[in-house]
Design a protein around this motif. Structure first.
Motif, PDB file in Angstrom:
ATOM      1  N   LEU A  66      16.181   5.808  -1.666  1.00 46.56           N
ATOM      2  CA  LEU A  66      14.899   5.250  -1.263  1.00 46.56           C
ATOM      3  C   LEU A  66      14.173   4.703  -2.490  1.00 46.56           C
ATOM      4  N   PRO A  67      13.425   3.612  -2.314  1.00 43.80           N
ATOM      5  CA  PRO A  67      12.632   3.107  -3.440  1.00 43.80           C
ATOM      6  C   PRO A  67      11.700   4.201  -3.961  1.00 43.80           C
ATOM      7  N   GLU A  68      11.451   4.169  -5.253  1.00 38.89           N
ATOM      8  CA  GLU A  68      10.652   5.222  -5.879  1.00 38.89           C
ATOM      9  C   GLU A  68       9.261   5.325  -5.265  1.00 38.89           C
ATOM     10  N   HIS A  69       8.656   4.201  -4.905  1.00 38.50           N
ATOM     11  CA  HIS A  69       7.307   4.261  -4.340  1.00 38.50           C
ATOM     12  C   HIS A  69       7.298   4.941  -2.974  1.00 38.50           C
ATOM     13  N   ARG A  70       8.418   4.789  -2.205  1.00 38.89           N
ATOM     14  CA  ARG A  70       8.491   5.462  -0.911  1.00 38.89           C
ATOM     15  C   ARG A  70       8.667   6.958  -1.091  1.00 38.89           C
ATOM     16  N   LYS A  71       9.462   7.362  -2.088  1.00 40.45           N
ATOM     17  CA  LYS A  71       9.621   8.787  -2.371  1.00 40.45           C
ATOM     18  C   LYS A  71       8.285   9.412  -2.745  1.00 40.45           C
ATOM     19  N   GLN A  72       7.539   8.728  -3.615  1.00 39.67           N
ATOM     20  CA  GLN A  72       6.245   9.240  -4.045  1.00 39.67           C
ATOM     21  C   GLN A  72       5.266   9.306  -2.884  1.00 39.67           C
ATOM     22  N   SER A  73       5.312   8.294  -2.017  1.00 41.92           N
ATOM     23  CA  SER A  73       4.447   8.276  -0.843  1.00 41.92           C
ATOM     24  C   SER A  73       4.742   9.449   0.075  1.00 41.92           C
ATOM     25  N   ASN A  74       6.023   9.662   0.396  1.00 42.62           N
ATOM     26  CA  ASN A  74       6.414  10.763   1.274  1.00 42.62           C
ATOM     27  C   ASN A  74       6.055  12.116   0.668  1.00 42.62           C
ATOM     28  N   ALA A  75       6.258  12.252  -0.652  1.00 33.87           N
ATOM     29  CA  ALA A  75       5.955  13.514  -1.319  1.00 33.87           C
ATOM     30  C   ALA A  75       4.468  13.806  -1.285  1.00 33.87           C
ATOM     31  N   ALA A  76       3.627  12.789  -1.499  1.00 32.28           N
ATOM     32  CA  ALA A  76       2.178  12.981  -1.476  1.00 32.28           C
ATOM     33  C   ALA A  76       1.696  13.371  -0.079  1.00 32.28           C
ATOM     34  N   VAL A  77       2.254  12.728   0.944  1.00 30.80           N
ATOM     35  CA  VAL A  77       1.872  13.051   2.321  1.00 30.80           C
ATOM     36  C   VAL A  77       2.287  14.482   2.664  1.00 30.80           C
ATOM     37  N   GLN A  78       3.501  14.868   2.288  1.00 28.62           N
ATOM     38  CA  GLN A  78       3.950  16.226   2.559  1.00 28.62           C
ATOM     39  C   GLN A  78       3.080  17.249   1.843  1.00 28.62           C
ATOM     40  N   GLN A  79       2.715  16.965   0.612  1.00 32.48           N
ATOM     41  CA  GLN A  79       1.856  17.873  -0.145  1.00 32.48           C
ATOM     42  C   GLN A  79       0.496  18.025   0.536  1.00 32.48           C
ATOM     43  N   ALA A  80      -0.045  16.913   1.030  1.00 34.74           N
ATOM     44  CA  ALA A  80      -1.332  16.959   1.733  1.00 34.74           C
ATOM     45  C   ALA A  80      -1.230  17.769   3.018  1.00 34.74           C
TER      46      ALA A  80
ATOM     47  N   LEU B 144       0.919  20.198   3.728  1.00 39.47           N
ATOM     48  CA  LEU B 144       1.084  21.617   3.408  1.00 39.47           C
ATOM     49  C   LEU B 144      -0.232  22.239   2.957  1.00 39.47           C
ATOM     50  N   TRP B 145      -0.984  21.505   2.107  1.00 40.88           N
ATOM     51  CA  TRP B 145      -2.258  22.048   1.631  1.00 40.88           C
ATOM     52  C   TRP B 145      -3.237  22.212   2.787  1.00 40.88           C
ATOM     53  N   TYR B 146      -3.318  21.185   3.649  1.00 39.44           N
ATOM     54  CA  TYR B 146      -4.230  21.276   4.794  1.00 39.44           C
ATOM     55  C   TYR B 146      -3.846  22.424   5.711  1.00 39.44           C
ATOM     56  N   ASN B 147      -2.568  22.599   5.961  1.00 41.19           N
ATOM     57  CA  ASN B 147      -2.118  23.652   6.864  1.00 41.19           C
ATOM     58  C   ASN B 147      -2.513  25.041   6.356  1.00 41.19           C
TER      59      ASN B 147
ATOM     60  N   SER C 253     -12.697  18.370   4.005  1.00 39.88           N
ATOM     61  CA  SER C 253     -12.887  16.931   4.188  1.00 39.88           C
ATOM     62  C   SER C 253     -11.694  16.182   3.609  1.00 39.88           C
ATOM     63  N   LEU C 254     -11.570  14.906   3.980  1.00 40.60           N
ATOM     64  CA  LEU C 254     -10.487  14.087   3.446  1.00 40.60           C
ATOM     65  C   LEU C 254     -10.639  13.947   1.932  1.00 40.60           C
ATOM     66  N   THR C 255     -11.880  13.886   1.463  1.00 44.32           N
ATOM     67  CA  THR C 255     -12.120  13.786   0.022  1.00 44.32           C
ATOM     68  C   THR C 255     -11.568  15.008  -0.700  1.00 44.32           C
ATOM     69  N   THR C 256     -11.807  16.197  -0.129  1.00 43.43           N
ATOM     70  CA  THR C 256     -11.304  17.431  -0.738  1.00 43.43           C
ATOM     71  C   THR C 256      -9.778  17.457  -0.738  1.00 43.43           C
ATOM     72  N   ILE C 257      -9.184  17.097   0.382  1.00 42.07           N
ATOM     73  CA  ILE C 257      -7.724  17.100   0.482  1.00 42.07           C
ATOM     74  C   ILE C 257      -7.122  16.120  -0.531  1.00 42.07           C
ATOM     75  N   ALA C 258      -7.726  14.929  -0.624  1.00 48.28           N
ATOM     76  CA  ALA C 258      -7.227  13.924  -1.562  1.00 48.28           C
ATOM     77  C   ALA C 258      -7.300  14.436  -2.999  1.00 48.28           C
ATOM     78  N   GLN C 259      -8.389  15.090  -3.336  1.00 52.36           N
ATOM     79  CA  GLN C 259      -8.533  15.634  -4.688  1.00 52.36           C
ATOM     80  C   GLN C 259      -7.443  16.667  -4.978  1.00 52.36           C
ATOM     81  N   LYS C 260      -7.126  17.496  -3.995  1.00 51.25           N
ATOM     82  CA  LYS C 260      -6.136  18.557  -4.197  1.00 51.25           C
ATOM     83  C   LYS C 260      -4.731  18.002  -4.420  1.00 51.25           C
ATOM     84  N   VAL C 261      -4.476  16.799  -3.924  1.00 53.72           N
ATOM     85  CA  VAL C 261      -3.145  16.198  -4.115  1.00 53.72           C
ATOM     86  C   VAL C 261      -3.209  15.050  -5.115  1.00 53.72           C
TER      87      VAL C 261
END
Length: 265
Positions: free
Chosen positions: A152-166, A168-171, A179-187
């Motif tokens: 997979l292109p590197e940007h897609r890997k990074q995108s998928n990893a960031a979404v998964q991290q978000a 997991l943190w939210y869960n 808030s979305l701002t808090t979640i974004a800061q955490k990732v």
């Protein structure tokens, strides 16, 4: 809609499908679950052959199939007029997706093919549901494999990893209703960038996905525990029981109490 289906033993070496190297009209899933076969792009007369492999080809792909001399191969073929948008987006412009299958994957595909074959040969009211189930099973298997694809292109890997991290943190912090701002800061992202990554990876907004997680947890707690509604509301990040009940009823068209005590006609 399932446009074509085939399941059984083939001898592609003795009967290569060169004559089928015309463009496919539909999305094609083809798997070899026993023996070995190979995919031959149009204009190619030889190819490497593989065991326990699933290929996904988009509409417009032109190819045939080859096999080993004097040896059977058990294949499963599905042609669908569409696939889920999330999978189509992940594939993007690829002309071939090739996925190695585990022995468990092969068993699942064999069972899936047997179920579809029953309806393909003897149509019955449940056939459309069966075909949709097959499409979802195949799409999920392919999607999960591609998510971990090192090509997979590197940007897609990074995108998928960031979404998964978000996710997991939210869960883990759902109870705090972050808030979305808090979640974004955490990732280590921004709200705008996180929205972009969610749409890129899941074709959905962060709010829609996080709400799905909230309602999944609420339903699980309602059906698998005897915890009071107020406590469930708190665990799912709702302000209070009333807010939880209103939101739950709007989402599921029934109240939390009705889930626990369904009406009997």
């Amino acid at each position: 809609m399932l446009a074509y289906f085939s399941y059984g033993k083939r001898r592609y070496y003795e009967n290569p499908l060169n004559h089928l190297q015309q463009q496919r009209r539909f999305w094609e899933f083809q798997a070899v679950i026993q023996g070995r076969i190979g995919k031959m792009p149009a204009g190619v007369t030889t190819t490497s052959i593989h065991a326990s492999t699933l290929w996904l080809s988009p509409p417009g792909s032109a190819h045939g199939w080859a096999g080993e001399p004097k040896k059977d191969a058990t294949i499963v073929v599905f042609h669908f007029s569409y696939i889920p948008k999330s999978l189509a987006t992940l594939i993007n412009s690829r002309q071939q997706v090739e996925i190695p299958l585990s022995s468990e994957n092969c068993r699942r595909l064999r069972k899936l093919a047997q179920g579809v074959q029953n309806y393909w040969e003897r149509p019955a009211p449940g056939m459309l549901l069966c075909y949709e189930h097959a499409l979802l099973e195949l799409s999920f298997l392919t999607h999960e494999a591609l998510q971990h694809d090192q090509s997979l292109p590197e940007h897609r890997k990074q995108s998928n990893a960031a979404v998964q991290q978000a996710l997991l943190w939210y869960n883990e912090h759902m109870q705090d209703n972050p808030s979305l701002t808090t979640i974004a800061q955490k990732v280590h992202s921004s709200p705008a960038n996180l929205r972009r990554l969610f749409h890129q990876s899941l074709q959905a907004s962060p709010k829609d996905v996080f709400d799905q997680l909230r309602y999944q947890r609420a339903m699980q707690l309602l059906t698998d525990t005897h915890e009071p509604l107020a406590k469930i509301a708190d665990k799912c990040g709702f302000q209070d029981q009333s807010a939880f009940s209103r939101a739950f009823k709007h989402h599921f068209m029934c109240s939390p109490s009705e889930i626990r005590s369904p009406k009997v006609d």
